[in-house]
Design a protein around this motif. Structure first.
Motif, short mmCIF file in Angstrom:
data_model
loop_
_atom_site.label_atom_id
_atom_site.label_comp_id
_atom_site.label_asym_id
_atom_site.label_seq_id
_atom_site.Cartn_x
_atom_site.Cartn_y
_atom_site.Cartn_z
N PRO A 72 -4.62 4.39 3.25
CA PRO A 72 -5.58 4.85 4.26
C PRO A 72 -5.13 6.10 5.01
CG PRO A 72 -4.26 3.09 5.17
CD PRO A 72 -3.74 3.34 3.76
N THR A 73 -4.06 6.73 4.50
CA THR A 73 -3.47 7.86 5.23
C THR A 73 -3.87 9.20 4.61
OG1 THR A 73 -1.43 8.07 3.96
CG2 THR A 73 -1.49 6.37 5.67
N ASP A 74 -3.49 10.27 5.29
CA ASP A 74 -3.74 11.62 4.79
C ASP A 74 -2.65 12.11 3.86
OD1 ASP A 74 -6.05 11.84 6.33
OD2 ASP A 74 -4.94 12.56 8.08
N ASP A 75 -1.63 11.31 3.64
CA ASP A 75 -0.49 11.71 2.83
C ASP A 75 -0.42 10.88 1.54
OD1 ASP A 75 0.43 13.53 4.82
OD2 ASP A 75 1.28 11.81 5.92
N LYS A 76 0.24 11.45 0.55
CA LYS A 76 0.53 10.70 -0.67
C LYS A 76 1.74 9.81 -0.39
CE LYS A 76 1.27 11.28 -5.62
NZ LYS A 76 1.37 12.28 -6.74
N ILE A 77 1.59 8.51 -0.62
CA ILE A 77 2.67 7.57 -0.31
C ILE A 77 2.90 6.63 -1.50
CG2 ILE A 77 2.31 7.62 2.20
CD1 ILE A 77 0.78 5.00 1.94
N SER A 78 4.07 6.00 -1.50
CA SER A 78 4.43 5.01 -2.53
C SER A 78 5.02 3.78 -1.86
CB SER A 78 5.42 5.60 -3.53
OG SER A 78 6.62 5.95 -2.89
N SER A 79 4.78 2.63 -2.47
CA SER A 79 5.31 1.36 -1.95
C SER A 79 5.60 0.42 -3.11
CB SER A 79 4.31 0.70 -0.99
OG SER A 79 4.14 1.45 0.18
N ASP A 80 6.60 -0.44 -2.91
CA ASP A 80 6.93 -1.49 -3.88
C ASP A 80 6.34 -2.81 -3.41
OD1 ASP A 80 8.36 0.23 -5.48
OD2 ASP A 80 10.27 -0.19 -4.49
N ILE A 81 5.77 -3.56 -4.35
CA ILE A 81 5.23 -4.90 -4.08
C ILE A 81 6.03 -5.90 -4.91
CG2 ILE A 81 3.17 -6.37 -4.05
CD1 ILE A 81 2.90 -3.90 -2.31
N PHE A 82 6.52 -6.95 -4.25
CA PHE A 82 7.32 -7.98 -4.92
C PHE A 82 6.54 -9.29 -4.94
CE2 PHE A 82 10.04 -5.10 -2.49
CZ PHE A 82 10.79 -4.52 -3.52
N ILE A 83 6.48 -9.93 -6.09
CA ILE A 83 5.76 -11.20 -6.25
C ILE A 83 6.73 -12.26 -6.73
CG2 ILE A 83 3.84 -12.38 -7.38
CD1 ILE A 83 2.62 -9.57 -7.86
N ARG A 84 6.76 -13.39 -6.02
CA ARG A 84 7.61 -14.52 -6.40
C ARG A 84 6.78 -15.79 -6.45
NH1 ARG A 84 13.05 -13.51 -6.15
NH2 ARG A 84 13.51 -15.74 -6.06
N LEU A 85 7.13 -16.69 -7.38
CA LEU A 85 6.43 -17.97 -7.52
C LEU A 85 7.45 -19.05 -7.88
CD1 LEU A 85 3.98 -19.86 -7.86
CD2 LEU A 85 3.71 -18.96 -10.18
N ASP A 86 7.44 -20.13 -7.11
CA ASP A 86 8.33 -21.27 -7.36
C ASP A 86 9.78 -20.84 -7.53
OD1 ASP A 86 6.15 -22.89 -7.16
OD2 ASP A 86 6.00 -23.36 -9.29
N GLY A 87 10.19 -19.90 -6.69
CA GLY A 87 11.60 -19.55 -6.64
C GLY A 87 12.06 -18.44 -7.55
N ILE A 88 11.19 -17.89 -8.40
CA ILE A 88 11.62 -16.81 -9.29
C ILE A 88 10.73 -15.59 -9.10
CG2 ILE A 88 12.45 -18.45 -11.03
CD1 ILE A 88 10.07 -17.55 -12.76
#
Length: 284
Positions: free
Chosen positions: A41-57
């Motif tokens: 939603p910003t005026d800049d180009k940005i990057s982010s990491d998303i981490f997904i875990r399920l049942d401990g892994i």
């Protein structure tokens, strides 16, 4: 089959915001599909990491690079990451600066989990081996874990001559392991039996993973076929389970042609000697 009374159908939405300002709308449906709607939603180009875990892994790590006001949608099927011996499950979606957690219940028949990969017994070979330096009949049991979860599995083998031989059988995800099981059957004899793979208690259906039956002989082929998992009483109990197979002749419980087995012959021999002794004393 799944126990519907212990499952809930989840359809939940949550939003997290990364430290860089990226917004992630998260939806999980039917405990199987995770939908991520990512927005910059910003005026800049940005990057982010998303981490997904399920049942401990860790299920996945996703990196997004979005231009100003760009959005992207991804769907992740999390079914194969579910741990089938658990009833309560947790999905966590996180990024630097924020996280969201989803809790739900879903029970599986662990011996028939459908599309979720779980450990299985893939082969049994009857052969001659050495256990603790002593010659022994053995069963080489191969266990495969095609999934991504690690299970604390145990292996129990019963034969007509072995009332339960127990071994740990933990196999790392994506690997195979062959376990050498000591048998009390006579070396070189035809051996019939069954192998159970389970977690928890062998006398309960919960935690059951796989069961096969087999018949084979050292230096000959061993035939293996799938069987429906049946809980049994362990060999440490007073009234423990004893394997029998009346449809396969192995010689383990055969009688001689005169109708007496070897143990009966010993008692008959002793009886004949005693009768002869009594007769000699009577006619002296």
């Amino acid at each position: 089959m799944e126990d519907q009374h212990r499952n809930n159908t989840i359809n939940e939405n949550k939003t997290i915001v990364s430290a860089e300002g990226m917004e992630v709308d998260i939806n999980i449906k039917q405990s199987r599909v995770l939908t991520l709607n990512i927005l910059n939603p910003t005026d800049d180009k940005i990057s982010s990491d998303i981490f997904i875990r399920l049942d401990g892994i860790r299920v996945n790590t996703l990196r997004y690079k979005l231009s100003p006001y760009e959005n992207q949608t991804d769907q992740i099927n999390i079914s194969k990451y579910l741990k089938v011996v658990q009833i309560n499950h947790t999905v966590t979606v996180s990024t630097y600066g924020d996280y969201a957690q989803f809790n739900f219940t879903r029970e599986f028949d662990s011996a028939d989990p459908g599309p979720i990969p779980t450990p299985t017994i893939t082969d049994v070979e009857i052969t001659n081996g050495t256990i603790d330096g002593q010659p022994s009949a053995v069963a080489k049991v191969t266990v495969s874990n095609p999934g991504v979860q690690r299970y604390g599995t145990k292996l129990m083998v019963h034969t007509e001559g072995t009332d339960g031989s127990l071994y740990p059988a933990v196999v790392p995800p994506g690997e195979n392991k062959t376990i050498t099981v000591e048998l009390l059957d006579e070396r070189g004899a035809k051996v019939a039996g069954e192998a159970r793979l389970y977690t928890g208690n062998i006398s309960e259906r919960d935690g059951s993973i796989d069961q096969v039956e087999f018949v084979g002989q050292a230096e000959k082929n061993t035939t293996v076929w799938n069987a429906d998992y049946q809980p049994v009483s362990g060999p440490w109990r007073e009234n423990h389970y004893t394997y029998q197979n009346d449809s396969i002749e192995t010689g383990a419980d055969e009688s001689d042609s005169d109708g007496f087995d070897q143990t009966q012959k010993i008692y008959l021999g002793v009886g004949v000697v005693l009768l002869a002794f009594v007769a000699v004393r009577r006619f002296r």
